[in-house]
Design a protein around this motif. Structure first.
Motif, PDB file in Angstrom:
ATOM      1  N   TYR A 270       0.671  -1.038  -0.066  1.00  0.00           N
ATOM      2  CA  TYR A 270      -0.026   0.105  -0.026  1.00  0.00           C
ATOM      3  C   TYR A 270       0.882   1.227  -0.076  1.00  0.00           C
ATOM      4  O   TYR A 270       0.637   2.307  -0.742  1.00  0.00           O
ATOM      5  N   TYR A 271       1.857   1.508   0.713  1.00  0.00           N
ATOM      6  CA  TYR A 271       2.619   2.775   0.905  1.00  0.00           C
ATOM      7  C   TYR A 271       3.713   2.894  -0.268  1.00  0.00           C
ATOM      8  O   TYR A 271       4.231   3.773  -0.246  1.00  0.00           O
ATOM      9  N   ALA A 272       4.188   1.638  -0.708  1.00  0.00           N
ATOM     10  CA  ALA A 272       5.063   1.730  -1.682  1.00  0.00           C
ATOM     11  C   ALA A 272       4.925   1.144  -2.907  1.00  0.00           C
ATOM     12  O   ALA A 272       5.669   1.147  -3.812  1.00  0.00           O
ATOM     13  N   ALA A 273       3.735   0.934  -3.162  1.00  0.00           N
ATOM     14  CA  ALA A 273       2.944   0.002  -4.405  1.00  0.00           C
ATOM     15  C   ALA A 273       3.835  -1.047  -4.855  1.00  0.00           C
ATOM     16  O   ALA A 273       4.208  -1.161  -6.002  1.00  0.00           O
ATOM     17  N   LEU A 274       4.453  -1.892  -3.885  1.00  0.00           N
ATOM     18  CA  LEU A 274       5.064  -2.922  -4.348  1.00  0.00           C
ATOM     19  C   LEU A 274       4.197  -4.164  -4.671  1.00  0.00           C
ATOM     20  O   LEU A 274       3.028  -4.259  -4.293  1.00  0.00           O
ATOM     21  N   ARG A 275       4.564  -4.812  -5.818  1.00  0.00           N
ATOM     22  CA  ARG A 275       3.885  -5.876  -5.915  1.00  0.00           C
ATOM     23  C   ARG A 275       4.022  -7.114  -5.033  1.00  0.00           C
ATOM     24  O   ARG A 275       5.156  -6.848  -4.463  1.00  0.00           O
ATOM     25  N   PRO A 276       3.103  -7.917  -4.812  1.00  0.00           N
ATOM     26  CA  PRO A 276       3.137  -8.795  -3.716  1.00  0.00           C
ATOM     27  C   PRO A 276       4.654  -9.575  -3.905  1.00  0.00           C
ATOM     28  O   PRO A 276       5.331 -10.075  -2.973  1.00  0.00           O
ATOM     29  N   GLU A 277       5.049  -9.934  -5.101  1.00  0.00           N
ATOM     30  CA  GLU A 277       6.449 -10.828  -5.245  1.00  0.00           C
ATOM     31  C   GLU A 277       7.402 -10.082  -5.128  1.00  0.00           C
ATOM     32  O   GLU A 277       8.598 -10.564  -4.731  1.00  0.00           O
ATOM     33  N   GLU A 278       7.259  -8.726  -5.250  1.00  0.00           N
ATOM     34  CA  GLU A 278       8.436  -7.813  -5.116  1.00  0.00           C
ATOM     35  C   GLU A 278       8.552  -7.631  -3.445  1.00  0.00           C
ATOM     36  O   GLU A 278       9.837  -7.889  -2.895  1.00  0.00           O
ATOM     37  N   ALA A 279       7.538  -7.754  -2.722  1.00  0.00           N
ATOM     38  CA  ALA A 279       7.514  -7.465  -1.230  1.00  0.00           C
ATOM     39  C   ALA A 279       8.293  -8.905  -0.684  1.00  0.00           C
ATOM     40  O   ALA A 279       8.891  -8.860   0.208  1.00  0.00           O
ATOM     41  N   ALA A 280       7.882  -9.990  -1.277  1.00  0.00           N
ATOM     42  CA  ALA A 280       8.182 -11.228  -0.781  1.00  0.00           C
ATOM     43  C   ALA A 280       9.645 -11.542  -0.986  1.00  0.00           C
ATOM     44  O   ALA A 280      10.372 -11.953  -0.084  1.00  0.00           O
ATOM     45  N   ASP A 281      10.536 -10.714  -1.761  1.00  0.00           N
ATOM     46  CA  ASP A 281      11.917 -10.825  -1.877  1.00  0.00           C
ATOM     47  C   ASP A 281      12.673  -9.639  -1.273  1.00  0.00           C
ATOM     48  O   ASP A 281      13.875  -9.383  -1.689  1.00  0.00           O
ATOM     49  N   LEU A 282      11.907  -8.653  -0.630  1.00  0.00           N
ATOM     50  CA  LEU A 282      12.277  -7.584   0.173  1.00  0.00           C
ATOM     51  C   LEU A 282      13.545  -7.947   0.959  1.00  0.00           C
ATOM     52  O   LEU A 282      13.091  -8.628   1.795  1.00  0.00           O
TER      53      LEU A 282
END
Length: 454
Positions: A270-282
């Motif tokens: 929500y706050y950084a507009a990451l795709r779920p798969e991008e958040a998963a590898d953060l």
């Protein structure tokens, strides 16, 4: 057709571990393992005898099928559609992402069984799809051993598959288009699915043009209108900031720990507009998290979920480059203080995985899409009204990303900057989010009123 004299005959093995006894003839051609199943030992011995006779007479073997040239089905029209489809998938394997491989195969599960000649004893459609999915459309090292029934289904498909050249006929192409227009159950297929499968068929035929099977792509000559697919975000799915906060605050109440562990992941969407798969590898190294003020996320990789048979590692999750970006290209997203605080709190509470990933299960793995989708639906029930829960409002975790981009646009952030942070091109951004940009209707209505009053 590529041929060789490098042939080594193996043994016949009996397999009885799958209910029905089968005899497997094994041999190698150009260093590649080949096998064929038979119901009886006599049939297997006869087949191996034919191979042995071919080697004694110095006959060439076809590398693709592993058979002597004399045993190949005569075809003046070149390869069958089945053979070309298999070559198409394998040619693209090393340069494709797991989801692309799966998407290619999914289209061919529809097309290959449809593009066949009428032949007796046709296996059921699900049997044909199964043998394609588990054996034909995979590299040889990944192919499953076939049962006797599956081997029979493959043998039928090899005999019945139309020659690739037949796709130059309009009626054959219309058969293909009819097939991709319905689901496996026979219901009308979704517009996006139809368009995607049609695109794969078109691309496959482009390869056939390259190999001089056709002078031009025959699909271009068919008058066929693809169903219209929604390409813009429905504003009814987009939450406002207050609703987003309520949803995030509800997450720790879901489950014993899972909801709490996922709160910061959803906050990144929500706050950084990451795709779920991008958040998963953060990873921790991707984040600048000061004690106060804005931070920074520098994305390097994404961690999409796929089916094990299509991934390089054989695992459901594996790191890959960012979507629509060159290899090793990064994307920078400034992080508002509220997200910085959530990430700092999450890392303090849960630490990171051994490889630095911030979001992980209790055992160090990656969350499946079904797991975090379940948590999200439970949070919606806690944070939203019954009417909102039954609506499309934030129906999927991905809708948080849409809410973020819509918020930035409506806050007056220039479109190029929004596109840069979200990982879009500007034209795609404005087209996809056109209906989510507020403040235009009242302005336009005012102009119309002024015109009417003159």
């Amino acid at each position: 057709m590529k041929t060789t004299y490098d042939v080594k005959l193996g043994q016949i093995q009996q397999r009885t571990d799958r209910g029905t006894s089968a005899y497997i003839a094994r041999w190698r051609v150009a260093g590649k393992q080949k096998s064929k199943s038979f119901r009886t030992k006599g049939l297997a011995n006869a087949f191996m005898s034919d191979l042995r006779q071919a080697t004694k007479t110095g006959e060439e073997f076809d590398v693709a099928t592993g058979l002597p040239v004399s045993m190949l089905a005569p075809s003046a029209s070149g390869p069958s559609f089945l053979e070309f489809a298999q070559a198409y998938v394998l040619r693209r394997w090393n340069t494709s992402a797991a989801r692309t491989r799966e998407t290619d195969a999914y289209a061919l599960l529809t097309l290959v069984p449809a593009l066949v000649a009428a032949a007796p004893r046709r296996p059921a459609a699900e049997e044909l799809r199964e043998v394609l999915k588990l054996h034909v459309l995979l590299p040889e090292s990944r192919r499953a051993e076939l049962t006797a029934a599956q081997a029979a289904a493959l043998s039928w498909l090899e005999r019945a598959s139309l020659p690739l050249s037949a796709l130059g006929e309009a009626q054959v192409l219309r058969t293909a288009l009819d097939a991709i227009s319905v689901t496996f159950a026979g219901a009308p297929a979704g517009a996006n699915t139809v368009r995607r499968k049609r695109s794969i068929l078109h691309h496959l035929l482009e390869h056939a043009v390259e190999q001089k099977v056709f002078s031009s792509n025959p699909l271009d000559e068919i008058k066929w209108t693809a169903p219209k697919a929604a390409t813009v975000i429905d504003p009814r799915t987009v939450v406002n900031p207050a609703q987003a906060r309520h949803l995030l605050d509800a997450l720790p109440k879901v489950g014993r720990k899972r909801g709490a562990r996922l709160k910061a992941l959803f906050a990144c969407i929500y706050y950084a507009a990451l795709r779920p798969e991008e958040a998963a590898d953060l990873r921790l190294r991707n984040c600048t998290l000061p004690e106060s003020g804005w931070g920074l996320i520098v994305l390097e990789k994404a961690r999409p979920q796929g089916t094990k048979r299509w991934t390089n590692s054989g695992e459901t999750h594996e790191s890959r480059g960012l979507k629509h970006r060159a290899d090793k290209e990064t994307r920078e997203i400034p992080s508002p203080p509220v997200l910085v605080a959530m990430l700092r709190e999450h890392i303090t509470e849960y630490g990171t995985a051994k490889d630095g990933r911030i979001f992980r299960t209790g055992s160090g793995g990656s969350y499946s899409s079904s797991a975090y989708s379940y948590v999200w639906q439970e949070a919606r029930k806690l944070a939203l009204t019954p009417e909102q829960v039954s609506s499309s409002l934030a129906a999927r975790p991905y809708d948080l990303r849409h809410a973020a981009v819509s918020l930035w646009l409506n806050a007056g952030v220039p479109a190029p900057e929004v596109a840069k942070r979200a990982g879009h091109s500007v034209d795609v951004l404005l087209r996809v989010y056109a209906k989510c940009i507020d403040g235009q209707q009242e302005h336009i209505n005012g102009k119309i009123n002024n015109a009417l009053d003159t």
